[in-house]
Design an enzyme around this catalytic site. Structure first.
Site, PDB file in Angstrom:
ATOM      1  N   ARG A 102      89.377 -11.594  41.517  1.00  0.00           N
ATOM      2  CA  ARG A 102      89.209 -10.145  41.624  1.00  0.00           C
ATOM      3  C   ARG A 102      88.619  -9.535  40.366  1.00  0.00           C
ATOM      4  O   ARG A 102      88.424  -8.330  40.305  1.00  0.00           O
ATOM      5  CB  ARG A 102      90.589  -9.537  41.835  1.00  0.00           C
ATOM      6  CG  ARG A 102      90.780  -8.927  43.195  1.00  0.00           C
ATOM      7  CD  ARG A 102      92.226  -8.512  43.246  1.00  0.00           C
ATOM      8  NE  ARG A 102      92.490  -7.507  44.202  1.00  0.00           N
ATOM      9  CZ  ARG A 102      93.051  -7.747  45.379  1.00  0.00           C
ATOM     10  NH1 ARG A 102      93.334  -8.961  45.750  1.00  0.00           N
ATOM     11  NH2 ARG A 102      93.325  -6.740  46.168  1.00  0.00           N
ATOM     12  N   ARG A 107      92.994   1.971  44.950  1.00  0.00           N
ATOM     13  CA  ARG A 107      92.671   0.539  45.141  1.00  0.00           C
ATOM     14  C   ARG A 107      91.171   0.355  45.364  1.00  0.00           C
ATOM     15  O   ARG A 107      90.586  -0.606  44.878  1.00  0.00           O
ATOM     16  CB  ARG A 107      93.472  -0.032  46.325  1.00  0.00           C
ATOM     17  CG  ARG A 107      94.948  -0.269  45.981  1.00  0.00           C
ATOM     18  CD  ARG A 107      95.825  -0.349  47.222  1.00  0.00           C
ATOM     19  NE  ARG A 107      95.592  -1.515  48.046  1.00  0.00           N
ATOM     20  CZ  ARG A 107      96.023  -1.635  49.299  1.00  0.00           C
ATOM     21  NH1 ARG A 107      96.703  -0.646  49.867  1.00  0.00           N
ATOM     22  NH2 ARG A 107      95.792  -2.743  49.970  1.00  0.00           N
ATOM     23  N   ARG A 142     104.604  -2.174  53.136  1.00  0.00           N
ATOM     24  CA  ARG A 142     103.896  -2.295  51.854  1.00  0.00           C
ATOM     25  C   ARG A 142     103.761  -0.914  51.226  1.00  0.00           C
ATOM     26  O   ARG A 142     103.131  -0.020  51.789  1.00  0.00           O
ATOM     27  CB  ARG A 142     102.504  -2.923  52.067  1.00  0.00           C
ATOM     28  CG  ARG A 142     102.549  -4.425  52.073  1.00  0.00           C
ATOM     29  CD  ARG A 142     101.178  -5.032  52.261  1.00  0.00           C
ATOM     30  NE  ARG A 142     100.210  -4.672  51.230  1.00  0.00           N
ATOM     31  CZ  ARG A 142      99.042  -5.282  51.065  1.00  0.00           C
ATOM     32  NH1 ARG A 142      98.725  -6.290  51.850  1.00  0.00           N
ATOM     33  NH2 ARG A 142      98.209  -4.900  50.123  1.00  0.00           N
ATOM     34  N   LYS A 177      90.662  -9.684  55.338  1.00  0.00           N
ATOM     35  CA  LYS A 177      90.760 -11.020  54.712  1.00  0.00           C
ATOM     36  C   LYS A 177      91.993 -11.775  55.230  1.00  0.00           C
ATOM     37  O   LYS A 177      91.899 -12.921  55.643  1.00  0.00           O
ATOM     38  CB  LYS A 177      90.814 -10.901  53.175  1.00  0.00           C
ATOM     39  CG  LYS A 177      89.629 -10.143  52.569  1.00  0.00           C
ATOM     40  CD  LYS A 177      89.677 -10.105  51.053  1.00  0.00           C
ATOM     41  CE  LYS A 177      90.836  -9.334  50.469  1.00  0.00           C
ATOM     42  NZ  LYS A 177      90.823  -7.877  50.756  1.00  0.00           N
ATOM     43  N   ARG A 235      98.371   0.317  59.087  1.00  0.00           N
ATOM     44  CA  ARG A 235      99.242  -0.820  58.757  1.00  0.00           C
ATOM     45  C   ARG A 235     100.488  -0.348  58.014  1.00  0.00           C
ATOM     46  O   ARG A 235     101.576  -0.889  58.182  1.00  0.00           O
ATOM     47  CB  ARG A 235      98.468  -1.839  57.905  1.00  0.00           C
ATOM     48  CG  ARG A 235      99.285  -3.087  57.626  1.00  0.00           C
ATOM     49  CD  ARG A 235      98.525  -4.129  56.849  1.00  0.00           C
ATOM     50  NE  ARG A 235      98.190  -3.667  55.519  1.00  0.00           N
ATOM     51  CZ  ARG A 235      97.460  -4.356  54.650  1.00  0.00           C
ATOM     52  NH1 ARG A 235      96.981  -5.528  54.993  1.00  0.00           N
ATOM     53  NH2 ARG A 235      97.207  -3.884  53.455  1.00  0.00           N
TER      54      ARG A 235
END
Ligand code: AP5
Length: 192
Positions: free
Chosen positions: A89, A146, A134, A14, A128
């Site tokens: 969400r 998640r 993060r 996204k 990532r």
């Protein structure tokens, strides 16, 4: 106004696709994840509240996120349209968004849903996590959490937009460029 939602699980691309889409269509990028991380880096009360949820892979409470989106709207009253990334969400967020847009006499034109297998998603996020800083990307357990949250709380949002005939699945695997072209093809059908 012309408003789009980029929908999909964590790691589906996204954020990656948003940068090119906002440039091509002249939209304002509204990523609730980015806004929340900004609040955390500035150590605001909202950021301090959100951090615990985000580090655990849980959703930040609806009222906090909806309030944040509302004030972002106010700051961009001249926008031609928004690209929503990571929002809504939950079904409650989708209903709140409908109301906010209704007040502005506008609506969602299309929901573009990126579809990617879970194994590819885990690979992308762990990769990532090596450089992003993060905290929710470095631990596979949090990543799986998640996905579970996405399945239980976010997937039902798809139904909200399917009922309105606004939901468009898009293959989210392939090169970034190929996926961008598929998304643009769907968007261009909406532009008259
Ligand atoms: P958020 O920041 O929204 O994260 P997310 O949905 O988990 O999504 P990501 O940013 O991880 O993935 P993405 O789909 O943007 O993929 P990206 O392009 O980065 O939310 C984080 C947290 O904030 C939530 O867990 C929650 O706590 C809270 N939150 C946020 N919004 C909320 C809301 N509305 N309500 C409540 N809580 C909220 O790509 C991922 C990686 O893959 C990158 O490294 C990228 O380079 C790579 N990649 C991208 N495309 C490709 C490709 N085609 N091939 C190979 N690699 C690719």
């Amino acid at each position: 106004m012309f408003n789009l939602i980029l929908f999909g699980p964590p790691g589906s691309g996204k954020g990656t696709q948003s940068d090119s889409l906002v440039e091509k269509y002249g939209l304002i990028h509204l990523s609730t994840g980015n806004l929340l991380r900004e609040e955390i880096s500035q150590k605001t009360p909202l950021g301090i509240e959100a951090k615990g949820f985000m580090d655990n892979g849980q959703l930040v409470p609806d009222e906090v996120v909806i309030g944040m989106v509302d004030s972002y709207f106010d700051k961009h009253s001249e926008a031609k349209g928004f690209l929503f990334d990571g929002f809504p969400r939950t079904v409650a967020q989708a209903e709140a968004l409908d109301k906010l847009l209704d007040l502005k006499k506008t609506e969602i034109a299309a929901v573009l849903a990126l579809e990617v297998s879970e194994e590819e998603l885990v690979k992308r996020l762990l990769n990532r996590g090596k450089t992003s800083g993060r905290s929710d990307d470095t631990n596979e357990e949090v990543i799986r959490k998640r996905f579970a949250v996405y399945s239980n709380e976010t997937k039902p949002v798809a139904q909200h937009y399917k009922k309105a005939h606004k939901f468009h699945p898009i293959k989210g695997e392939g090169t970034v460029d190929e996926i961008f072209k598929s998304i643009c093809k769907e968007i261009d059908k909406k532009i008259v």
